[in-house]
Design a protein around this motif. Structure first.
Motif, PDB file in Angstrom:
ATOM      1  N   ILE A  34     -15.267   2.361  -0.578  1.00 20.22           N
ATOM      2  CA  ILE A  34     -15.720   3.048  -1.794  1.00 20.22           C
ATOM      3  C   ILE A  34     -14.673   2.909  -2.899  1.00 20.22           C
ATOM      4  O   ILE A  34     -14.994   2.594  -4.055  1.00 20.22           O
ATOM      5  N   GLY A  35     -13.410   3.146  -2.544  1.00 23.00           N
ATOM      6  CA  GLY A  35     -12.337   3.018  -3.523  1.00 23.00           C
ATOM      7  C   GLY A  35     -12.211   1.605  -4.058  1.00 23.00           C
ATOM      8  O   GLY A  35     -12.013   1.396  -5.268  1.00 23.00           O
TER       9      GLY A  35
ATOM     10  N   VAL B 148     -12.230   9.502  -2.154  1.00 25.36           N
ATOM     11  CA  VAL B 148     -11.848   8.655  -3.283  1.00 25.36           C
ATOM     12  C   VAL B 148     -11.837   9.495  -4.562  1.00 25.36           C
ATOM     13  O   VAL B 148     -12.701  10.358  -4.757  1.00 25.36           O
ATOM     14  N   THR B 149     -10.877   9.260  -5.426  1.00 25.85           N
ATOM     15  CA  THR B 149     -10.830   9.955  -6.712  1.00 25.85           C
ATOM     16  C   THR B 149     -11.815   9.302  -7.683  1.00 25.85           C
ATOM     17  O   THR B 149     -12.477   8.320  -7.353  1.00 25.85           O
TER      18      THR B 149
ATOM     19  N   LYS C 221      -3.822   7.728  -8.875  1.00 27.17           N
ATOM     20  CA  LYS C 221      -4.085   7.569  -7.443  1.00 27.17           C
ATOM     21  C   LYS C 221      -5.571   7.316  -7.215  1.00 27.17           C
ATOM     22  O   LYS C 221      -6.431   7.909  -7.875  1.00 27.17           O
ATOM     23  N   LEU C 222      -5.854   6.423  -6.285  1.00 33.62           N
ATOM     24  CA  LEU C 222      -7.232   6.036  -5.994  1.00 33.62           C
ATOM     25  C   LEU C 222      -7.842   6.907  -4.900  1.00 33.62           C
ATOM     26  O   LEU C 222      -9.063   7.071  -4.834  1.00 33.62           O
ATOM     27  N   PHE C 223      -6.997   7.462  -4.042  1.00 30.89           N
ATOM     28  CA  PHE C 223      -7.471   8.283  -2.925  1.00 30.89           C
ATOM     29  C   PHE C 223      -6.780   9.643  -2.968  1.00 30.89           C
ATOM     30  O   PHE C 223      -5.637   9.764  -3.396  1.00 30.89           O
TER      31      PHE C 223
ATOM     32  N   PHE D  82       0.831  -1.202   0.000  1.00 32.15           N
ATOM     33  CA  PHE D  82       0.000   0.000   0.000  1.00 32.15           C
ATOM     34  C   PHE D  82       0.866   1.252   0.000  1.00 32.15           C
ATOM     35  O   PHE D  82       0.572   2.224  -0.711  1.00 32.15           O
ATOM     36  N   LEU D  83       1.919   1.237   0.785  1.00 31.53           N
ATOM     37  CA  LEU D  83       2.796   2.410   0.857  1.00 31.53           C
ATOM     38  C   LEU D  83       3.498   2.669  -0.469  1.00 31.53           C
ATOM     39  O   LEU D  83       3.797   3.819  -0.812  1.00 31.53           O
ATOM     40  N   GLU D  84       3.760   1.612  -1.233  1.00 27.25           N
ATOM     41  CA  GLU D  84       4.368   1.801  -2.552  1.00 27.25           C
ATOM     42  C   GLU D  84       3.458   2.635  -3.446  1.00 27.25           C
ATOM     43  O   GLU D  84       3.925   3.522  -4.179  1.00 27.25           O
ATOM     44  N   HIS D  85       2.157   2.360  -3.398  1.00 24.87           N
ATOM     45  CA  HIS D  85       1.207   3.135  -4.199  1.00 24.87           C
ATOM     46  C   HIS D  85       1.122   4.566  -3.685  1.00 24.87           C
ATOM     47  O   HIS D  85       1.144   5.529  -4.476  1.00 24.87           O
ATOM     48  N   PHE D  86       1.022   4.736  -2.373  1.00 26.92           N
ATOM     49  CA  PHE D  86       0.879   6.077  -1.808  1.00 26.92           C
ATOM     50  C   PHE D  86       2.115   6.933  -2.070  1.00 26.92           C
ATOM     51  O   PHE D  86       1.999   8.129  -2.339  1.00 26.92           O
TER      52      PHE D  86
END
Length: 335
Positions: A205-206, A253-254, A87-89, A30-34
């Motif tokens: 939601i995401g 959420v984007t 990005k999703l969020f 998760f941190l890799e995406h953020f």
């Protein structure tokens, strides 16, 4: 003193190290995406520190498994995060997520520490607790400075130490008279449960708009609806005492529907948060002295349990649920 190298891991230690590996590999992904999308310089530094700490722990845990002659679990790998996706969020959800995960971790590490006997394992969880509290403190300070976190309500300071005089203090529902107002124990537990649920709601939601598998997508929609029900139900207790429940304008959420995570990983963290929710509801019910609160917490807990159970069935169906280490089945010897 006997060297720990001659003392094998106990069943509880093996389980706790195994569970920690699952959670830490998930957090790293998760941190890799953020980290791909973080823009705030301070947030970027905190997320990098969290990532570096978590990555080192993964390596340390792998070494423990190898030293014990045990297979290293699969956990979550590069295959569970898709690099280069939108990005999703948005707007500091990364920091809200990091704070939530450290909040869960601190509680788990405290439990695992009390279940550990070998000194190196006790030391491991002592360090993990320290690291978790450090990241939690930085995330909380950041979110407060940005005006994203809602503080619990303030009350007048007590001027004495009164004792409960009326048996009705324990009652929570009367047809003919009003219930008593909430005490600070009950307010704090309600605030904590709602605050955590708000972060989880955005996650659902995401996940619902980016999951690939149709059954999984529908499951996350159920998670959205359950989160909304929990927030509304628990928030009503606060509103009746003219206390506004926690809320935030951030971490939404984007519009992206491109999945940055595997369905397997999204299902696993949903199961983890459901388990955390069950524990929080049990804690809230146990420490609330107004009888209507434990009843409500139990009803919510039942719904969370069946939601988590359905998630487990979906994971098993898709072969996404890695089995924890198990004891040898000696029962067949008696047949």
């Amino acid at each position: 003193m006997t060297s720990t190298s001659h003392i094998p891991l106990s069943s509880s230690e093996l389980n706790n190290v195994w569970m920690t590996y699952q959670k830490k590999t998930l957090i790293v992904r998760f941190l890799e995406h953020f980290q791909e999308h973080v823009e705030d310089a301070e947030a970027k530094q905190i997320l990098k520190e969290y990532y570096d700490i978590s990555s080192k722990v993964v390596t340390d845990l792998e070494n423990i498994f190898r030293q014990e002659g045990a297979a290293v679990p699969l956990g979550f790998t590069d295959n569970d995060v898709i690099k280069g996706t939108p990005k999703l969020f948005d707007f500091h959800y990364d920091m809200m997520f990091a704070r939530l995960m450290t909040k869960i971790s601190i509680g788990l590490y405290g439990l695992y520490s009390t279940m550990s006997y070998r000194k190196d394992i006790r030391d491991l969880y002592k360090q993990l607790t320290f690291d978790g509290q450090s990241i939690y403190d930085k995330c909380t300070g950041f979110l407060l400075d940005k005006g994203i976190l809602s503080r619990p309500p303030y009350v007048s300071m007590p001027k004495g130490y009164p004792f409960v005089q009326d048996q009705d203090y324990l009652s929570g529902y009367h047809l003919l008279k009003e219930t008593r107002s909430l005490n600070t124990t009950e307010v704090s537990l309600l605030h904590h449960a709602i605050e955590t649920n708000l972060t989880g709601m955005q996650l659902m939601i995401g996940f619902a708009q980016s999951a690939r598998n149709e059954e999984v997508k529908k499951y996350f929609v159920k998670g959205m609806e359950l989160s909304k029900e929990v927030e509304t139900t628990l928030g009503d207790f606060l509103r009746k005492d003219f206390i506004e429940p926690p809320a935030t304008h951030a971490g939404k959420v984007t519009a992206s529907k491109v999945p940055p995570f595997s369905d397997k990983m999204m299902m696993y963290i949903t199961n983890l948060l459901s388990t955390f929710g069950l524990g929080s509801n049990a804690l809230g019910g146990a420490f609330s002295l107004r009888s209507d609160l434990p009843i409500t917490m139990a009803q919510i807990g039942q719904k969370i349990y069946f939601f988590a159970k359905e998630g487990g069935e979906i994971m098993i169906k898709n072969r996404w649920l890695e089995e924890p280490p198990k004891v040898e089945d000696r029962r067949k010897l008696t047949r």
